[in-house]
Design a protein around this motif. Structure first.
Motif, PDB file in Angstrom:
ATOM      1  N   GLN A 110      -4.425  10.309  11.116  1.00 46.72           N
ATOM      2  CA  GLN A 110      -4.126   9.402  12.463  1.00 46.72           C
ATOM      3  C   GLN A 110      -2.885   9.362  12.795  1.00 46.72           C
ATOM      4  O   GLN A 110      -1.797   9.601  11.865  1.00 46.72           O
ATOM      5  N   LEU A 111      -2.746   9.545  14.015  1.00 46.14           N
ATOM      6  CA  LEU A 111      -1.298   9.727  14.544  1.00 46.14           C
ATOM      7  C   LEU A 111      -0.180   8.516  14.220  1.00 46.14           C
ATOM      8  O   LEU A 111       0.779   8.715  13.898  1.00 46.14           O
ATOM      9  N   LYS A 112      -0.650   7.281  14.116  1.00 47.44           N
ATOM     10  CA  LYS A 112       0.195   6.178  13.734  1.00 47.44           C
ATOM     11  C   LYS A 112       0.482   6.386  12.409  1.00 47.44           C
ATOM     12  O   LYS A 112       1.687   5.851  12.122  1.00 47.44           O
ATOM     13  N   ASP A 113       0.011   6.881  11.494  1.00 47.01           N
ATOM     14  CA  ASP A 113       0.431   6.839  10.070  1.00 47.01           C
ATOM     15  C   ASP A 113       1.291   8.213   9.854  1.00 47.01           C
ATOM     16  O   ASP A 113       1.965   8.226   8.708  1.00 47.01           O
ATOM     17  N   LEU A 114       1.340   9.072  10.658  1.00 48.96           N
ATOM     18  CA  LEU A 114       2.073  10.408  10.602  1.00 48.96           C
ATOM     19  C   LEU A 114       3.617  10.244  11.027  1.00 48.96           C
ATOM     20  O   LEU A 114       3.610   9.257  12.031  1.00 48.96           O
ATOM     21  N   GLY A 115       4.503  10.868  10.842  1.00 52.88           N
ATOM     22  CA  GLY A 115       5.666  11.168  11.492  1.00 52.88           C
ATOM     23  C   GLY A 115       6.760  11.642  10.619  1.00 52.88           C
ATOM     24  O   GLY A 115       6.787  11.716   9.216  1.00 52.88           O
ATOM     25  N   GLY A 116       7.794  12.364  11.263  1.00 54.27           N
ATOM     26  CA  GLY A 116       8.561  13.293  10.463  1.00 54.27           C
ATOM     27  C   GLY A 116       8.199  14.327   9.602  1.00 54.27           C
ATOM     28  O   GLY A 116       8.934  14.711   8.424  1.00 54.27           O
ATOM     29  N   LEU A 117       7.193  14.925   9.675  1.00 56.68           N
ATOM     30  CA  LEU A 117       6.647  15.738   8.730  1.00 56.68           C
ATOM     31  C   LEU A 117       7.491  16.916   8.829  1.00 56.68           C
ATOM     32  O   LEU A 117       7.433  18.081   7.722  1.00 56.68           O
ATOM     33  N   SER A 118       8.263  17.457   9.867  1.00 55.42           N
ATOM     34  CA  SER A 118       9.228  18.598   9.959  1.00 55.42           C
ATOM     35  C   SER A 118      10.155  18.496   8.981  1.00 55.42           C
ATOM     36  O   SER A 118      10.674  19.900   8.417  1.00 55.42           O
ATOM     37  N   LYS A 119      10.517  17.750   8.322  1.00 54.38           N
ATOM     38  CA  LYS A 119      11.414  17.597   7.201  1.00 54.38           C
ATOM     39  C   LYS A 119      10.808  18.232   5.960  1.00 54.38           C
ATOM     40  O   LYS A 119      11.373  19.169   5.520  1.00 54.38           O
ATOM     41  N   ALA A 120       9.846  17.544   5.573  1.00 58.59           N
ATOM     42  CA  ALA A 120       9.073  18.180   4.301  1.00 58.59           C
ATOM     43  C   ALA A 120       8.362  19.666   4.435  1.00 58.59           C
ATOM     44  O   ALA A 120       8.157  20.275   3.589  1.00 58.59           O
ATOM     45  N   MET A 121       7.775  19.450   5.627  1.00 57.30           N
ATOM     46  CA  MET A 121       6.936  20.924   5.807  1.00 57.30           C
ATOM     47  C   MET A 121       7.448  21.677   7.116  1.00 57.30           C
ATOM     48  O   MET A 121       6.575  21.589   8.046  1.00 57.30           O
ATOM     49  N   PRO A 122       8.489  22.231   7.259  1.00 54.00           N
ATOM     50  CA  PRO A 122       8.850  22.974   8.470  1.00 54.00           C
ATOM     51  C   PRO A 122       8.139  23.911   9.031  1.00 54.00           C
ATOM     52  O   PRO A 122       7.841  24.038  10.060  1.00 54.00           O
ATOM     53  N   MET A 123       7.504  24.769   8.173  1.00 53.22           N
ATOM     54  CA  MET A 123       6.618  25.873   8.377  1.00 53.22           C
ATOM     55  C   MET A 123       5.549  25.582   9.197  1.00 53.22           C
ATOM     56  O   MET A 123       5.098  25.587  10.330  1.00 53.22           O
ATOM     57  N   ILE A 124       4.498  24.429   8.706  1.00 50.90           N
ATOM     58  CA  ILE A 124       3.298  23.862   9.075  1.00 50.90           C
ATOM     59  C   ILE A 124       3.829  23.114  10.324  1.00 50.90           C
ATOM     60  O   ILE A 124       2.959  23.544  11.468  1.00 50.90           O
ATOM     61  N   SER A 125       4.795  22.633  10.636  1.00 47.64           N
ATOM     62  CA  SER A 125       5.200  21.509  11.880  1.00 47.64           C
ATOM     63  C   SER A 125       5.428  22.902  12.694  1.00 47.64           C
ATOM     64  O   SER A 125       5.120  22.484  13.888  1.00 47.64           O
ATOM     65  N   GLY A 126       6.216  23.752  12.463  1.00 47.06           N
ATOM     66  CA  GLY A 126       6.547  24.466  13.431  1.00 47.06           C
ATOM     67  C   GLY A 126       5.454  25.544  13.998  1.00 47.06           C
ATOM     68  O   GLY A 126       5.015  25.577  15.327  1.00 47.06           O
ATOM     69  N   PHE A 127       4.396  25.926  13.156  1.00 47.01           N
ATOM     70  CA  PHE A 127       3.111  26.480  13.678  1.00 47.01           C
ATOM     71  C   PHE A 127       2.534  25.601  14.671  1.00 47.01           C
ATOM     72  O   PHE A 127       1.807  26.090  15.479  1.00 47.01           O
ATOM     73  N   LEU A 128       2.523  24.196  14.217  1.00 43.79           N
ATOM     74  CA  LEU A 128       1.810  23.495  15.000  1.00 43.79           C
ATOM     75  C   LEU A 128       2.180  23.233  16.302  1.00 43.79           C
ATOM     76  O   LEU A 128       1.291  23.178  17.179  1.00 43.79           O
ATOM     77  N   LEU A 129       3.679  23.413  16.505  1.00 46.28           N
ATOM     78  CA  LEU A 129       4.138  23.219  17.764  1.00 46.28           C
ATOM     79  C   LEU A 129       3.928  24.449  18.537  1.00 46.28           C
ATOM     80  O   LEU A 129       3.519  24.289  19.815  1.00 46.28           O
ATOM     81  N   VAL A 130       3.737  25.779  17.875  1.00 48.91           N
ATOM     82  CA  VAL A 130       3.342  26.904  18.531  1.00 48.91           C
ATOM     83  C   VAL A 130       1.766  26.788  19.151  1.00 48.91           C
ATOM     84  O   VAL A 130       1.651  26.979  20.316  1.00 48.91           O
ATOM     85  N   ALA A 131       1.174  26.377  18.152  1.00 52.56           N
ATOM     86  CA  ALA A 131      -0.339  25.990  18.695  1.00 52.56           C
ATOM     87  C   ALA A 131      -0.685  25.102  19.774  1.00 52.56           C
ATOM     88  O   ALA A 131      -1.266  25.511  20.800  1.00 52.56           O
ATOM     89  N   ALA A 132       0.256  24.136  19.883  1.00 49.62           N
ATOM     90  CA  ALA A 132       0.351  23.041  20.919  1.00 49.62           C
ATOM     91  C   ALA A 132       0.948  23.765  22.149  1.00 49.62           C
ATOM     92  O   ALA A 132       0.275  23.733  23.167  1.00 49.62           O
TER      93      ALA A 132
END
Lengths: 509, 492
Positions: free
Chosen positions: A380-402
């Motif tokens: 759920q979007l409302k529950d998520l946030g700031g994941l890039s600090k804890a998981m930079p790789m997953i967040s980075g790839f998610l950005l590439v996919a987007a």
């Protein structure tokens, strides 16, 4: 036996072995399923590399005679068999199927309940999808389509999230009706092209062979199949395709399915199963009823634009990542319709690119959001946030996919959208202009979701989470690599698509 | 005119061999049942099965015989041979079923010879070419069936089902007979051979009466075949009857009734039929739609199978609609698709009832929740049930799909594609309730300790035979399709 036969048979053999071998643990089941699909992937690559240059027809053809339906109204029996082969259109799709399936299996969580049954159905769906893309016989095609239908149903039903049985039934009913519509249309086309109205006269023998049908369609430009009949057949086919592709207003099954299915199933359904409808439209619609596609071009184009916009708006409104990806996929497939409706080389090629691009990106997005959910227990979007600090790789790839999804240059999304729109503007400029709005909207909803998920203040549940593991890197990196590779060097698949576009337009032109 | 002397010199054995064998077995079993009143009397059922096997051998020996009729009434021709073999095979399956059933319950032993007499009636319906003998065969089958349904006299549901079945069945017989009387009235003959030549003239002289005759015969048989809207008795009779008898009603009785309907309609109304047969298509469409939708909310397994069999009867009725359009040269294909589907239907239906019966006995309940955990309790029976249910739903690689597909190709050719579309569209509706069963089969049982589902070797054999039949006809359909299509259905 030809290569294309083994392409389909390999996962099927793995599935049968999974069923009969005793005492298979989780790791052994997964290993067996991966080996089966990997064989298909290797075969697809071998065929790719050795595909005869300049061939616009089917290659690596393998036939097994199965049975005949007795002659009822003309000279010979109707031969029904297992017949496989690939051309410039189906080979990339088959390769993508094996690729995404292997990664879905390899990236699956290790603690699956009843792993044998799980990998059995996953292998069955893979075999069914490969069968759909590689079938050269209508009966083979329909059997393969039903295998994908029931296989996915059981994957959703048995291994989905709580509440999945309802979603599974919805999936089955919607896609079941789609299959019926396609069955009616395809047998009708076969009958119209090779049976009653054959160019060679009344003595034409009904044939379910897809190459024969394509060949007859070629002769048909002299107008043997009455336009009214052909038009009705195309409309029935479109109905089937629209349900199969989850186009508005037949779309509600797709978000529900994605919401309840687990990650590997979502990768297969979102990345592959929703592409079969587009393949059917290209193969049977454009290939066999080209004049009708042009005649109803405006209708298809308008439908495409409606879906581009509706999918994008609906995606914007979603609060759940999985539903967002589902609507984003609908928006992408709307662009496929626009490309097909244009009936130009660029448009058709753009549609084909978009099928592959959307397949890879949807699978990647589902995989990454699945990885996030494994850690945070929510998408759920409302529950998520700031994941890039804890998981930079997953967040980075998610950005590439987007970014790939919204069509950034150097990704596969860009080359697909640009070609589809070039095609669209040549034929239906007004509709295409409206459709451009979808590009802007896709940037809005994807970046909004990314911002909610990875940036901003760290949500409480994001604290102390680990980044991607080795199991997760493999699918992520490979899928991303191909998204970029196709974006940078489109000719990788473009030369095969180009051949089949020549074949398709050769008939229509 | 046949003189008494001629009557001695008729080829009775060749034309009525199977009937003679089954009837003789029936009398022997009846007498033995009087004599041996005590102990385990299952050997009577075994004896009956031997009689049916002997009849099957006789039927197969005469399978390719030149069409011959004794007394111009009963005889052997391809049509009779195919339906006799079908009826005898389903009789064998049903008797195997009762063999297990009679060991486990207190059902009176009369039912064994009642089944045999019903089979004689069914064989008569398949091989007679005279309206009077056809009707006699139908009544023999029906009366025996009424008793069989109500055979458990201590069970109120059994008796209720029997009474309902008898009332509706008698109504159907009356309507049928009334229709026959119209045809006799305008043609002066009850012989189908004579009627088939008289058709066109009859129709042009008395068009209204021909239509009334056709519809009354269709409706009369519609009661027996549980076509909508004449199906009301079906769920009660099916649920009330002992399960082997339910499978008998669903397969043997239905096959014989379809045979009789087909023979009557095609012989009498062939010439003027173009628009008459369309009525069969309309009834088929209503039956498919209503049968499938009404099955959706059913939780009782036997009632659900009852409604599913209503829907299946609709599918089988679809090719009937095309006799008016097709040239007689193309009829072989229609006969082929009807008889192929009946063979497929027999195997999958008996198989499904067999497993329902095992669960009913085990849990003492017919609620579909009894299916929960079947896969854990007996993987083999769970897979077998999956095959039957997928075949009933029309999944590829099973007999049911091929039967439907073949009928669909027919509708495509004979411009009745709307029926083909309804056929497949309603099949999708049926996915819902069939898959609902499968969902429960593979669901885990909530209790910690799982007890295996016990089944006798007899039931395992029965299920195995049905599985083999369902899969064989689905995977290598040419085994049956070609011999059937190659038969000289139309002769003379």
């Amino acid at each position: 036996m030809s290569l294309s036969f083994w392409l389909v048979a390999a996962p099927l053999i793995a599935a049968v072995l999974l069923l009969v071998l005793p005492k298979m643990g989780g790791a052994a089941s997964r290993g067996l399923a991966i080996v089966g699909t990997l064989v298909s992937l290797v075969l697809a690559i071998v065929m790719w590399l050795s595909f005869p240059s300049g061939s616009t027809g089917f290659e690596f053809i393998g036939k097994i005679h199965w049975f005949t339906l007795p002659a009822m109204w003309h000279g010979t029996d109707l031969s029904v068999g297992l017949s496989f082969g690939v051309d410039g259109l189906s080979l990339p799709l088959a390769a993508m199927t094996a690729f995404i399936s292997v990664l879905a299996m390899a990236g699956a969580k290790r603690d699956i309940d009843r792993p044998r049954l799980y990998y059995f159905w996953l292998s069955m769906v893979t075999a069914g999808l490969l069968g759909v893309f590689a079938a050269l016989d209508l009966f083979t095609f329909l059997v393969a389509l039903e295998v994908t239908l029931f296989g996915s149903f059981f994957l959703i039903q048995l291994f989905g999230r709580p509440g999945s049985p309802k979603a599974a039934i919805k999936f089955l009913i919607y896609r079941g009706f789609a299959t019926v519509a396609m069955l009616v249309a395809l047998v009708g086309i076969a009958y119209g092209l090779t049976g009653a109205y054959s160019h060679s006269g009344i003595s034409g023998n009904l044939s379910f062979s897809i190459p024969t049908m394509l060949n007859e369609a070629h002769h048909l430009s002299s107008g043997i199949l009455p336009a009214g009949v052909a038009g009705a057949l195309l409309l029935v086919l479109l109905l089937g395709v629209f349900i199969e592709e989850a186009f508005v207003p037949f779309h509600t099954w797709l978000p529900t399915t994605h919401e309840y299915a687990d990650t590997p199933t979502n990768m297969v359904i979102g990345g592959l199963l929703t592409k079969t409808g587009a393949y059917v439209l290209l193969r049977f619609g454009v290939g066999m009823l080209p004049a009708q596609i042009q005649h109803y071009g405006m209708l298809i184009a308008v439908f495409g634009v409606i879906n581009i916009l509706y999918g994008a708006f609906a995606a914007w409104a979603q609060k759940d990542w999985r539903r967002l990806i589902a609507f984003g996929g609908i928006s992408h497939m709307g662009l496929v319709l626009l490309g097909i409706a244009s009936f130009s080389a660029a448009g058709l090629q753009g549609a084909m690119f978009m099928i592959v691009s959307s397949g890879l990106l949807t699978a990647l997005l589902f995989f990454l959001t699945g990885a996030i959910e494994d850690r945070t227990n929510t998408v759920q979007l409302k529950d998520l946030g700031g994941l890039s600090k804890a998981m930079p790789m997953i967040s980075g790839f998610l950005l590439v996919a987007a970014l790939g999804s919204l069509g950034l240059p150097l990704t596969s999304g860009f080359i697909s959208e640009i070609q589809a729109f070039i095609g669209g503007f040549t034929a239906y400029p007004a509709a295409s202009f409206v459709g451009l709005g979808g590009l802007i909207l896709s940037a809005v909803y994807l970046l909004y979701a990314i911002q909610k998920t990875t940036f901003g203040p760290t949500a409480k549940l994001a604290e102390g989470l680990s980044d991607a593991t080795a199991r997760e890197y493999l699918p992520t990196i490979l899928l991303t690599a191909f998204v970029l590779l196709i974006g940078i060097y489109p000719n990788l698949i473009g030369h095969l698509f180009g051949l089949s576009v020549q074949g398709l337009l050769g008939i229509g032109g | 005119m046949t003189t008494p002397l001629d009557m001695l010199h008729q080829p009775y054995w060749m034309t009525m061999g199977p009937m003679i064998v089954v009837a003789a077995t029936g009398f022997v079993v009846m007498i033995l049942e009087f004599i041996f009143r005590k102990g385990d009397r299952r050997w009577l059922t075994v004896l009956s099965m031997l009689g049916v096997v002997a009849a099957l051998v006789v039927a197969i020996i005469h399978f390719n015989a030149k069409p011959t009729f004794a007394l111009n009434t009963i005889g052997v021709d391809p049509f009779a041979s195919v339906f006799s073999v079908l009826i005898l095979i389903s009789a064998l399956l049903v008797l195997l079923f009762t063999l297990d059933f009679s060991a486990k319950s207190d059902v009176p032993a009369e039912h064994t010879y009642l089944i045999l007499f019903a089979v004689v009636g069914a064989l008569t319906m398949a091989s007679s070419i005279d309206l009077v003998t056809l009707y006699v065969g139908l009544e023999l089958l029906s009366v025996a069936s009424y008793v069989l349904v109500a055979v458990r006299t201590h069970s109120i549901r059994s008796v209720e089902g029997g009474i309902k079945y008898m009332l509706m069945g008698a109504l159907g017989s009356a309507v049928l007979l009334y229709g026959m009387s119209f045809i006799y009235g305008i043609s002066g003959t009850t012989n189908l051979m004579n009627l088939s030549g008289a058709g066109l003239q009859m129709f042009s002289t008395y068009p209204a009466i021909t239509v009334i005759g056709f519809l009354m015969m269709l409706i009369g048989m519609g009661f027996k075949l549980s076509l909508v809207p004449f199906h009301m008795w079906t769920p009660d009779a099916y649920a009330g009857a002992p399960t082997p008898i339910t499978s008998f009603l669903a397969t043997l009785s239905k096959a014989a009734s379809f045979g009789m309907l087909l023979r009557m309609l095609v012989f009498i109304f062939n010439a003027p039929g173009a628009h008459l047969f369309y009525w069969a298509g309309i009834i088929a469409a209503i039956t498919m739609i209503v049968g499938n939708f009404i099955a959706l909310p059913q939780r009782n397994m036997k009632r659900l199978l009852a409604f599913s069999s209503v829907a299946q009867a609709g599918y089988i009725l679809v090719p009937f609609a095309m006799f008016g359009i097709a040239q007689s040269a193309d009829w072989a294909g229609l006969f082929d698709s009807i008889s192929f589907y009946l063979f497929a239907y027999t195997f999958m239906t008996v198989g499904a009832f067999a497993i329902v019966y095992l669960l009913e006995r085990d849990k003492g309940s017919l609620d579909s929740d009894a299916l929960i955990g079947l896969y854990q309790r007996s993987p083999w029976l769970a897979v077998a049930l999956t095959i039957f249910v997928l075949s009933l739903a029309g999944m590829p690689l099973t007999a049911g799909f091929l039967g439907k597909f073949y009928i669909f190709v027919d509708t495509m050719h004979f411009s009745t594609i709307w029926l083909g579309v309804i056929l497949f569209a309603t099949s999708v509706v049926s996915f819902y309730y069939y898959i609902g069963w499968l969902r429960k089969v593979y669901q885990k049982e909530p209790v910690a300790e799982v007890t295996a589902l016990s089944a006798s070797p007899i039931m395992h054999t029965l299920v195995a035979v049905c599985v083999i039949g369902t899969l064989a006809l689905g995977i290598v359909p040419a085994l049956l399709l070609h011999p059937l299509a190659g038969l000289p259905w139309i002769y003379g």
